[in-house]
Design an enzyme around this catalytic site. Structure first.
Site, PDB file in Angstrom:
ATOM      1  N   HIS A  84       0.832  -1.193   0.000  1.00 35.24           N
ATOM      2  CA  HIS A  84       0.000   0.000   0.000  1.00 35.24           C
ATOM      3  C   HIS A  84       0.872   1.250   0.000  1.00 35.24           C
ATOM      4  CE1 HIS A  84      -3.845  -2.086   1.702  1.00 35.24           C
ATOM      5  NE2 HIS A  84      -3.392  -2.646   0.584  1.00 35.24           N
ATOM      6  N   GLU A  86       0.753   3.873   1.871  1.00 34.90           N
ATOM      7  CA  GLU A  86       1.165   4.245   3.228  1.00 34.90           C
ATOM      8  C   GLU A  86       2.364   3.411   3.675  1.00 34.90           C
ATOM      9  OE1 GLU A  86      -3.451   3.974   3.297  1.00 34.90           O
ATOM     10  OE2 GLU A  86      -1.786   3.125   2.155  1.00 34.90           O
ATOM     11  N   CYS A 115      -2.507  -0.761   7.518  1.00 38.64           N
ATOM     12  CA  CYS A 115      -1.735   0.488   7.424  1.00 38.64           C
ATOM     13  C   CYS A 115      -1.952   1.368   8.644  1.00 38.64           C
ATOM     14  CB  CYS A 115      -2.105   1.235   6.138  1.00 38.64           C
ATOM     15  SG  CYS A 115      -1.512   0.411   4.645  1.00 38.64           S
TER      16      CYS A 115
END
Length: 157
Positions: A84, A86, A115
């Protein structure tokens, strides 16, 4: 010099969210393009976008594992070849020895629970996002530890 009266100077949240939107353009995910930036004291610390780890064949070549397995959006995050946005921003900060303590994350989507837990433990104190799937556990855990969560309205270009 140009006429400054005809332009609108963006506020800080808009400025950094625009950077997150630009990072999303680098995404190699076939399902959703997400961008993130970590900021502290109005200084850019790290950027991230969703996609496979460095050196791994892009999903554009291999096909989307989640689509092959018919995994619904927002579920079974581990069944994906990519990271991801993040996560990539946190990893970039760590790789370059940059502390994320008391930072703000600007992300084009609400972080998933995986996350969110990483952001909490990396010391992020504020998360600003545009949209994303509803994740009540993300909202609950972020609120429990006192991280500020701000949904930003999409601004006109």
């Amino acid at each position: 010099m140009g006429n400054t009266a005809s332009r609108v100077r963006p506020d800080w949240d808009t400025y950094f969210m625009d950077m997150a939107k630009l990072a999303a353009r680098r995404s190699s995910c076939l399902r959703r393009a997400v961008g993130a930036v970590l900021v502290k004291d109005r200084r850019l610390l790290a950027t991230g976008y969703n996609g496979v780890p460095s050196g791994v064949t892009h999903c554009e070549v291999t096909g989307c594992l989640r689509e092959k397995l018919d995994v619904p959006s927002g579920e079974r995050h581990e069944l994906c070849r990519g990271l991801h946005a993040e996560q990539n921003a946190i990893i970039q900060a760590a790789l370059h020895g940059v502390s994320t303590r008391n930072a703000t994350l600007y992300c084009t989507n609400l972080p998933c629970i995986i996350c969110a837990k990483m952001l909490i433990n990396s010391g992020v104190r504020r998360v600003v996002y545009l949209d994303g799937y509803c994740d009540p556990l993300t909202e609950q855990m972020i609120a429990e530890v006192g991280v500020e969560l701000v949904r930003m309205e999409e601004s006109a270009p």
